[in-house]
Design an enzyme around this catalytic site. Structure first.
Site, PDB file in Angstrom:
ATOM      1  N   SER A   1       0.796  -1.181   0.091  1.00 43.59           N
ATOM      2  CA  SER A   1       0.189  -0.030  -0.093  1.00 43.59           C
ATOM      3  C   SER A   1       0.918   1.429  -0.107  1.00 43.59           C
ATOM      4  CB  SER A   1      -0.936   0.120   1.206  1.00 43.59           C
ATOM      5  OG  SER A   1      -0.409  -0.175   2.548  1.00 43.59           O
TER       6      SER A   1
ATOM      7  N   ASP B   1      -4.370   5.234  11.737  1.00 43.86           N
ATOM      8  CA  ASP B   1      -3.538   4.779  10.586  1.00 43.86           C
ATOM      9  C   ASP B   1      -2.148   5.620  11.124  1.00 43.86           C
ATOM     10  OD1 ASP B   1      -1.911   4.264   8.375  1.00 43.86           O
ATOM     11  OD2 ASP B   1      -3.632   4.776   7.172  1.00 43.86           O
TER      12      ASP B   1
ATOM     13  N   HIS C   1       0.471   4.532   6.876  1.00 40.08           N
ATOM     14  CA  HIS C   1       0.246   5.565   5.589  1.00 40.08           C
ATOM     15  C   HIS C   1       0.696   6.812   5.761  1.00 40.08           C
ATOM     16  CE1 HIS C   1      -1.747   1.563   5.334  1.00 40.08           C
ATOM     17  NE2 HIS C   1      -1.315   1.519   4.005  1.00 40.08           N
TER      18      HIS C   1
END
Length: 355
Positions: free
Chosen positions: A79, A331, A334
């Protein structure tokens, strides 16, 4: 350009008046659209990486599209690779709007995506989901079956169509897994219920093996000129003082000072594996037009705990409401976009220009 604070490292840039692009109207996953999702602090938009001895200029979309006219850029990996690709597309979209061609629906994670910038650019940018670079199957996101000796991933079929290949993996390797090599189980990682010994070198050894075999394959099978860029891991920043779903597990609003951002342990080993294997591939390249480079982002990313989405992974996540103490899917791995991930592409521009 007027800079404040450190001469080397992360510096506050007063010249940044706003966002580099409008993520609200750009094709990327909602979870990375921090501005749209209501992240209240915006300092992460103004801090930037200052290398020693030079200024790293922002990628110019017109210059980049000219440099890669008629080419196919492929981002292969997990990702983080996908986020870098989306960042690049959004930057370039400020100059030329692409057509989006997707092969899987967004609910499946945007695993294979393609953007086409029309004439006169004729530039294709693609993402290829391959978190181990070799074939794997996951079960409920908790355990993996990984085949180390079979490079039959979708990216291999398109290898000769790639002019620039960006490889970015790392975060999936610590997962519990069973590894196969030459048709038999060669070991496990964090699977005590399986009557097998741990694989030699643990997941760090697996990471190095996968990287080596991937680059050997690219070296052996490429029949066209190609720039192969291998990214080092970008560290996560979950605050160990809190549980992973606590609202403050990822809430820092300023970069680390240099003394706070030591790269050590597993991240240092994974970075070293990329440096070593890319150097070996370059030393044994089989054709002059095949070029191997390292996109070394570990240090610059290690200093940016402020640049993650944190709890702001949904549109207008907490607009006008108090943030609860426990929040699902915090998160801190990311990157916000716009944000630190754009720097990865600023560096990529320099590599493309030198090709």
């Amino acid at each position: 350009m007027r800079l404040q604070q450190r001469e080397v490292g992360v510096v506050w840039d007063e010249s940044v008046a706003g966002r580099r692009y409008d993520s609200e109207n750009c094709d990327m996953r909602q979870a990375q659209k921090c501005v749209v999702n209501g992240k209240p602090d915006n300092g992460y938009l103004h801090w930037r990486w200052q290398p020693a001895g030079c200024n790293l200029s922002a990628l110019d979309p017109a210059e980049f599209l000219h440099a890669v006219r008629g080419k196919h850029l492929a981002f292969v990996g997990d990702s983080i690779a996908r986020t870098q690709a989306e960042s690049l597309v959004c930057i370039l979209s400020t100059f030329s709007r692409p057509e989006t061609v997707h092969q899987y629906e967004e609910r499946l994670g945007r695993k294979f995506w393609r953007w086409v910038f029309p004439a006169p650019h004729n530039v294709n940018i693609s993402t290829y989901w391959s978190p181990f670079l070799v074939p794997s199957a996951h079960y409920a996101m908790t355990q993996e079956t990984v085949i180390l000796d079979a490079l039959t991933e979708p990216w291999t079929a398109d290898l000769d169509a790639m002019d620039v290949m960006v490889i970015s993996v790392g975060h999936w390797f610590p997962r519990p897994a069973v590894y196969y090599d030459d048709g038999v189980i060669s070991g496990v990682v964090s699977r005590p219920e399986v009557n097998r010994t741990d694989i030699g070198g643990g997941y760090l050894g697996v990471h190095r093996t996968a990287m080596r075999r991937t680059l050997e394959y690219v070296n052996a099978k490429s029949t066209t000129d190609k720039l192969v860029v291998v990214a080092t891991i970008s560290p996560a920043h979950f605050d160990a003082r809190y549980g992973p779903n606590h609202r403050d597990a990822c809430s820092r609003q300023k970069p680390y000072e240099e003394w706070e951002a030591e790269v050590s342990g597993a991240e240092a080993e994974m970075r070293k594996a990329v440096l070593d294997e890319a150097a070996a591939a370059a030393a044994h390249r089989r054709k002059p037009g095949l070029r191997f480079e390292v996109l070394d982002v570990t240090r610059l990313a290690s200093m940016r705990p402020d640049g993650h989405p944190g709890i702001y992974i949904f549109r207008n996540a907490f607009a006008g409401r108090q943030v609860p103490e426990t929040v699902a899917n915090v998160d801190c791995r990311h990157w916000c976009a716009p944000g630190p991930v754009d720097t990865f592409n600023d560096i990529l521009m320099k590599m493309v220009a030198a090709a």
